[in-house]
Design a protein around this motif. Structure first.
Motif, PDB file in Angstrom:
ATOM      1  N   GLY A  69      -8.632  80.059 -12.697  1.00 60.50           N
ATOM      2  CA  GLY A  69      -8.553  78.676 -13.155  1.00 60.50           C
ATOM      3  C   GLY A  69      -8.797  77.671 -12.051  1.00 60.50           C
ATOM      4  O   GLY A  69      -9.355  76.595 -12.285  1.00 60.50           O
ATOM      5  N   PHE A  85     -12.962  77.123 -13.121  1.00 59.85           N
ATOM      6  CA  PHE A  85     -12.330  76.521 -14.278  1.00 59.85           C
ATOM      7  C   PHE A  85     -13.156  76.721 -15.561  1.00 59.85           C
ATOM      8  O   PHE A  85     -12.618  77.058 -16.613  1.00 59.85           O
ATOM      9  CB  PHE A  85     -12.109  75.021 -14.000  1.00 59.85           C
ATOM     10  CG  PHE A  85     -11.402  74.285 -15.083  1.00 59.85           C
ATOM     11  CD1 PHE A  85     -10.029  74.396 -15.223  1.00 59.85           C
ATOM     12  CD2 PHE A  85     -12.095  73.468 -15.964  1.00 59.85           C
ATOM     13  CE1 PHE A  85      -9.360  73.706 -16.217  1.00 59.85           C
ATOM     14  CE2 PHE A  85     -11.438  72.778 -16.957  1.00 59.85           C
ATOM     15  CZ  PHE A  85     -10.066  72.900 -17.078  1.00 59.85           C
ATOM     16  N   GLY A 119     -12.220  78.655 -19.047  1.00 60.23           N
ATOM     17  CA  GLY A 119     -12.341  77.967 -20.335  1.00 60.23           C
ATOM     18  C   GLY A 119     -13.160  78.773 -21.328  1.00 60.23           C
ATOM     19  O   GLY A 119     -12.823  78.868 -22.512  1.00 60.23           O
ATOM     20  N   SER A 151     -11.240  74.407 -22.724  1.00 57.43           N
ATOM     21  CA  SER A 151     -10.298  73.574 -21.985  1.00 57.43           C
ATOM     22  C   SER A 151      -9.996  72.258 -22.697  1.00 57.43           C
ATOM     23  O   SER A 151      -9.465  71.338 -22.094  1.00 57.43           O
ATOM     24  CB  SER A 151     -10.877  73.286 -20.593  1.00 57.43           C
ATOM     25  OG  SER A 151     -12.114  72.610 -20.722  1.00 57.43           O
ATOM     26  N   ARG A 190      -6.221  73.649 -27.352  1.00 61.19           N
ATOM     27  CA  ARG A 190      -4.789  73.812 -27.092  1.00 61.19           C
ATOM     28  C   ARG A 190      -3.983  73.531 -28.359  1.00 61.19           C
ATOM     29  O   ARG A 190      -3.041  74.254 -28.689  1.00 61.19           O
ATOM     30  CB  ARG A 190      -4.365  72.890 -25.949  1.00 61.19           C
ATOM     31  CG  ARG A 190      -2.952  73.116 -25.483  1.00 61.19           C
ATOM     32  CD  ARG A 190      -2.661  72.286 -24.235  1.00 61.19           C
ATOM     33  NE  ARG A 190      -1.275  72.333 -23.868  1.00 61.19           N
ATOM     34  CZ  ARG A 190      -0.740  73.238 -23.055  1.00 61.19           C
ATOM     35  NH1 ARG A 190      -1.502  74.165 -22.533  1.00 61.19           N
ATOM     36  NH2 ARG A 190       0.540  73.225 -22.777  1.00 61.19           N
ATOM     37  N   ILE A 248      -3.180  68.280 -20.464  1.00 62.99           N
ATOM     38  CA  ILE A 248      -4.565  68.456 -20.025  1.00 62.99           C
ATOM     39  C   ILE A 248      -5.001  67.306 -19.124  1.00 62.99           C
ATOM     40  O   ILE A 248      -5.735  67.506 -18.151  1.00 62.99           O
ATOM     41  CB  ILE A 248      -5.499  68.617 -21.246  1.00 62.99           C
ATOM     42  CG1 ILE A 248      -5.255  69.977 -21.879  1.00 62.99           C
ATOM     43  CG2 ILE A 248      -6.957  68.474 -20.853  1.00 62.99           C
ATOM     44  CD1 ILE A 248      -6.006  70.237 -23.139  1.00 62.99           C
ATOM     45  N   PRO A 265      -5.150  69.704 -15.773  1.00 66.14           N
ATOM     46  CA  PRO A 265      -6.010  70.527 -16.631  1.00 66.14           C
ATOM     47  C   PRO A 265      -6.032  72.001 -16.219  1.00 66.14           C
ATOM     48  O   PRO A 265      -6.064  72.881 -17.074  1.00 66.14           O
ATOM     49  CB  PRO A 265      -7.391  69.890 -16.486  1.00 66.14           C
ATOM     50  CG  PRO A 265      -7.328  69.043 -15.269  1.00 66.14           C
ATOM     51  CD  PRO A 265      -5.899  68.676 -15.068  1.00 66.14           C
ATOM     52  N   CYS A 266      -5.987  72.264 -14.925  1.00 64.12           N
ATOM     53  CA  CYS A 266      -6.013  73.652 -14.454  1.00 64.12           C
ATOM     54  C   CYS A 266      -4.760  74.396 -14.907  1.00 64.12           C
ATOM     55  O   CYS A 266      -4.843  75.505 -15.439  1.00 64.12           O
ATOM     56  CB  CYS A 266      -6.143  73.668 -12.942  1.00 64.12           C
ATOM     57  SG  CYS A 266      -6.234  75.327 -12.267  1.00 64.12           S
ATOM     58  N   LEU A 282      -4.829  74.994 -18.765  1.00 61.72           N
ATOM     59  CA  LEU A 282      -5.725  76.079 -19.170  1.00 61.72           C
ATOM     60  C   LEU A 282      -5.166  77.438 -18.751  1.00 61.72           C
ATOM     61  O   LEU A 282      -5.245  78.409 -19.511  1.00 61.72           O
ATOM     62  CB  LEU A 282      -7.119  75.861 -18.582  1.00 61.72           C
ATOM     63  CG  LEU A 282      -8.198  76.826 -19.042  1.00 61.72           C
ATOM     64  CD1 LEU A 282      -8.392  76.769 -20.555  1.00 61.72           C
ATOM     65  CD2 LEU A 282      -9.503  76.530 -18.331  1.00 61.72           C
TER      66      LEU A 282
END
Length: 174
Positions: free
Chosen positions: A101, A105, A109, A124, A129, A149, A153-154, A157
């Motif tokens: 991730g 990334f 995703g 992502s 989600r 997110i 965001p990392c 995810l």
């Protein structure tokens, strides 16, 4: 579909229902299984020489009065809410997912989207989600999905991928 042995255009026996018509008889639909319909034909229940009306037969009236169930019963209690298998900042619980991730990334995703049978670039997104959270009845809202997110965001995810992996291990991922 007419059963073999039913003769003449004035009457016919069907697999799902028997409609017997003779001179002066009224139409009466009887729910019959395939075996019962075959027996009715063999016994001559749909023959033209039948003299009694179908409505005078008590068994026929009893069979015709059965109700068809059109709505299936539902569960009496709603499914219980569950939680994420790991927390948002539990990156150390699966270092492989965390490294993937952090440094790739987009690849992570696409893995998440592939696990969910969705388009690769959606992995992502807030929609992915939210879809996952509602599918497994995980408590939260679209706002919390958006904020997680937006802020990290990392981590968001990675949490989603860790949860998918845990549910696969438990055999409850679908």
């Amino acid at each position: 579909m007419i059963l073999p042995g039913a003769e003449g255009p004035a009457h016919a026996c069907f697999f799902a229902a028997a409609v017997c018509m003779g001179p002066g008889e009224t139409l009466l639909e009887l729910p019959l299984s395939r075996a019962e319909a075959g027996a009715a034909v063999r016994l001559g229940a749909c023959s033209a020489d039948r003299t009694e009306t179908a409505s005078s037969d008590p068994k026929a009236v009893e069979m015709a009065s059965h109700h068809v169930i059109t709505i299936q019963p539902q569960f009496s209690s709603p499914p219980q809410a569950s939680e994420w298998q790991t927390g948002l900042l539990d990156c150390c619980s699966d270092c492989g997912v965390c490294i993937c991730g952090t440094f790739c990334f987009i690849c992570l995703g696409c893995q998440v989207a592939g696990d969910m049978d969705e388009f690769c670039l959606c992995g992502s997104s807030v929609a992915m989600r939210t879809l996952y959270r509602t599918r497994y009845n995980i408590s939260g809202s679209i706002l919390t999905d958006y904020l997680s997110i937006l802020c990290c965001p990392c981590c968001s995810l990675c949490q989603l991928k860790r949860d998918i992996n845990k549910r696969k291990e438990l055999g409850i991922f679908w």
